[in-house]
Design an enzyme around this catalytic site. Structure first.
Site, PDB file in Angstrom:
ATOM      1  N   CYS A   1       0.838  -1.208   0.000  1.00  0.00           N
ATOM      2  CA  CYS A   1       0.000   0.000   0.000  1.00  0.00           C
ATOM      3  C   CYS A   1       0.876   1.262   0.000  1.00  0.00           C
ATOM      4  O   CYS A   1       1.733   1.412  -0.857  1.00  0.00           O
ATOM      5  CB  CYS A   1      -0.945  -0.071   1.199  1.00  0.00           C
ATOM      6  SG  CYS A   1      -2.172   1.233   1.230  1.00  0.00           S
TER       7      CYS A   1
ATOM      8  N   ASP B   1      -9.834  -4.189  -5.579  1.00  0.00           N
ATOM      9  CA  ASP B   1      -9.322  -3.226  -4.592  1.00  0.00           C
ATOM     10  C   ASP B   1     -10.073  -1.902  -4.732  1.00  0.00           C
ATOM     11  O   ASP B   1      -9.999  -1.245  -5.769  1.00  0.00           O
ATOM     12  CB  ASP B   1      -7.822  -3.024  -4.849  1.00  0.00           C
ATOM     13  CG  ASP B   1      -7.115  -2.382  -3.671  1.00  0.00           C
ATOM     14  OD1 ASP B   1      -7.786  -1.678  -2.919  1.00  0.00           O
ATOM     15  OD2 ASP B   1      -5.898  -2.597  -3.531  1.00  0.00           O
TER      16      ASP B   1
ATOM     17  N   HIS C   1      -8.264  -5.269  -1.270  1.00  0.00           N
ATOM     18  CA  HIS C   1      -7.015  -4.651  -0.821  1.00  0.00           C
ATOM     19  C   HIS C   1      -6.336  -5.475   0.282  1.00  0.00           C
ATOM     20  O   HIS C   1      -5.118  -5.641   0.263  1.00  0.00           O
ATOM     21  CB  HIS C   1      -7.328  -3.242  -0.307  1.00  0.00           C
ATOM     22  CG  HIS C   1      -6.114  -2.429  -0.021  1.00  0.00           C
ATOM     23  ND1 HIS C   1      -5.310  -1.921  -1.007  1.00  0.00           N
ATOM     24  CD2 HIS C   1      -5.550  -2.041   1.151  1.00  0.00           C
ATOM     25  CE1 HIS C   1      -4.325  -1.234  -0.459  1.00  0.00           C
ATOM     26  NE2 HIS C   1      -4.446  -1.299   0.848  1.00  0.00           N
TER      27      HIS C   1
END
Lengths: 372, 247
Positions: free
Chosen positions: A162, A317, A346
């Protein structure tokens, strides 16, 4: 829940309600509801049993609030080049090592990698003026130097998740000589796409970053958590509790749910200046893809990345859509680059059962083939 | 005013769409299936359409305007509250959060300046290292040249050594030959010496013999002399002429 039907009952169905099946179903549902009710009192004790990380570890480096954990495997590491996990600044990093059978860290440790994880720590008001440069060219560089010294290896493997992936990408572009391989998970690079809601909400017409940061200082964890919840309000606020109630009598489901929720609710504040830079330079001006992202006295030029790159993305995601990540493979100069789009969300990219069984052994193998 | 109306209209649309879509889901209800399964199916369908409707709504400029207005309102309120607290702190002469931020910022600036200096020094060290590396390289190159020359010299010395050794061997051989010749000469000289010695010895013997003969002659002469004297003492003796004839 559906009851097996015979041709006889099918006939009844076509004529009208099958009262026998209705009765059976209602009885079953009542019994299951009783089971659910009796499971509720045990929920708090189950919550207390939730651990934050499972693989044995030790702290090998500390600087201000930052800690670097070394994961202890069985026997000597097979590879000289260490592997360093870099997580985002908005959540705690134990999602990488969530629980038994749901740990990315465990996959790499088992494969014989000398594995480390950067825990940025919880910033206080004293850290509100820290910039992205402090994190990339300060803390992360110091961590990498420490690992090089500790292991005797010239380079390290970086695995960023991320926002940690974005930080790792910036680091690699500036210090390519120190990075052997770069593995990224759900990493935002191209913020010009309007697929994700966060990208829309940070549009300069509707969001005054400077006013926000100047007033708030550090960005509160609650604000970030609310923003993440709002990405899928119905799923997060309605479906999720209903799912829990429906499955509260199933130990495995509850254990997974509690681990996930503990992590999701364990947000930490983001240093104000870092948030300002991310919102302004990335979300609003998209400078990273233009090779114009300023980082202290450096300018991040993605073309300077030449090491092997593995870019992992999640098809569903809602926070970092694939379109935001996959462009990186075209922007770097690496000749050895691969991308995998996995059918998950995600977080599912890291901890879902299928990803753990199929994706991570593949990702580990990719690194094994490229590490000495 | 128009913006406000737009926002209300969008919000209204959200709910009408939500209810209309949810109602649409109920049209799929089949009373033949067990009620719990049907309820679950209906619930799933309703949540799905609600989710889609909300996602659509949250992408509208009206929603974002509304978010902007509420966020700005909250920030203004926070600012006002903070300004008020700052004034209170000022009156009581206690440090406010803003004062602490000011101190932090000052520290940060000092840190920034120090880091800039350090980075400048780092750059210079890097430059120096590069220069040293270049010098090292040149030294290494020159060292390699010297090594080569030394190696060549060594080879030449070896060659000379070999030649000297070869010449030495030749000299040794010649010396050995000369030794042999000298020995032969010595032998010949010794032989000639012996021959001379023998001749000398023969000559000595001959001389001795001559000496003896001379001595004998002298004795004989002496004897003749005695006789002559005796005769002289007797008359008419011619002693002189006789003596020269004997010689």
């Amino acid at each position: 829940m559906s009851t097996p039907t015979s041709p006889d009952t099918d006939k009844k169905t076509s004529d009208g309600p099958d009262w026998e099946a209705w009765q059976t179903s209602l009885l079953k549902e009542t019994f299951t509801n009783l089971q659910r009710l009796t499971s509720i009192p045990f929920l708090p004790s189950k919550m207390e049993r939730v651990r934050k990380g499972v693989t044995p570890r030790e702290i090998v480096y500390e600087e201000d609030r930052l800690k670097v954990y070394h994961y202890i495997g069985e026997g000597e590491a097979k590879f000289k080049t260490p592997l360093c996990f870099v997580f985002a600044l908005v959540n705690r990093p134990y999602i990488m090592d969530l629980k038994e059978g749901r740990s990315i860290v465990a996959h790499y440790v088992k494969a014989g990698f000398d594995t480390y994880l950067v825990d940025w720590g919880t910033p206080t008001r004293a850290e509100r003026f820290l910039t992205t440069d402090d994190y990339v060219n300060g803390y992360l560089l110091n961590v990498v130097e420490h690992l090089r010294e500790r292991t005797g290896s010239d380079q390290v493997n970086l695995l960023g998740y991320c926002m940690g992936g974005t930080l790792s990408t910036m680091f690699t572009a500036i210090h390519q000589d120190l990075v052997k391989n770069l593995v990224l998970l759900a990493t935002g690079i191209d913020f010009s796409t309007r697929e994700g809601l966060i990208n829309l909400w940070t549009d300069p017409r509707y969001f005054d970053v400077d006013k926000f940061v100047d007033t708030m200082g550090n960005i509160p964890a609650e604000f970030l958590q609310t923003a993440f919840l709002m990405l899928k309000p119905i799923a997060n606020l309605v479906e999720k509790p209903i799912n829990l109630m429906e499955n509260i009598h199933r130990d495995e489901f509850v254990d997974d749910y509690l681990h996930m929720e503990t992590w999701l609710n364990d947000n930490i504040p983001v240093p104000g200046e870092v948030y300002r830079e991310f919102a302004k330079y990335l979300f609003q001006q998209n400078l990273l893809t233009k090779n114009r992202m300023p980082l202290g006295r450096h300018i991040v030029d993605l073309r300077k990345i030449t090491c092997p790159l593995l870019n992992l993305m999640a098809r569903n995601d809602d926070l970092v859509p694939c379109s935001q990540s996959e462009v990186l493979n075209d922007l770097v100069s690496s000749t050895d680059k691969e991308k995998i789009i996995w059918p998950a969300g995600h977080i599912g990219l890291a901890v879902s059962g299928r990803a753990q069984k199929e994706l991570w052994p593949r990702a580990v193998d990719w690194l094994v083939q490229r590490t000495d | 005013m128009n913006k406000g109306l737009d926002q209300v209209a969008a919000f209204q649309k959200l709910w009408t769409d939500s209810f209309a879509n949810m109602a649409g889901v109920w049209s799929q209800f089949s009373p033949g299936s067990p009620p719990s399964d049907e309820m679950r199916k209906m619930r799933g369908g309703m949540l799905k359409v609600l989710s889609e409707t909300w996602d659509e709504y949250m992408r509208t400029p009206q929603f974002m305007e509304m978010m902007k207005a509420s966020l700005n309102g909250a920030l203004d309120l926070k600012r006002m509250a903070r300004d008020g607290m700052n004034r209170v702190h000022e009156q009581f002469e206690t440090p406010s959060k803003e004062d602490i931020d000011g101190v932090l910022l000052a520290i940060r600036h000092v840190e920034g300046r120090l880091l800039d200096r350090l980075e400048g020094l780092d750059d210079r060290v890097v430059n120096l290292n590069e220069k040293i590396d270049k010098i090292d390289q040149r030294i290494a190159e020159q060292g390699n040249g010297i090594d080569k020359r030394v190696a060549n010299l060594g080879e030449k010395i070896d060659e000379v050594d070999q030649r000297i050794a070869e010449q030495g061997n030749a000299i040794d051989e010649r010396v050995a030959n000369l030794g042999e010749k000298i020995d032969k000469v010595d032998e010949r000289i010794a032989k000639q010496g012996k021959a001379i010695d023998e001749r000398v010895a023969n000559l000595g013997e001959k001389i001795d013999k001559v000496d003896q003969r001379i001595a004998n002659r002298e004795k004989a002469i002496e004897g003749r002399g005695q006789t002559a004297k005796t005769k002289a003492q007797k008359p008419g003796a011619t002693t002189g002429a006789k003596h020269s004839q004997d010689k």
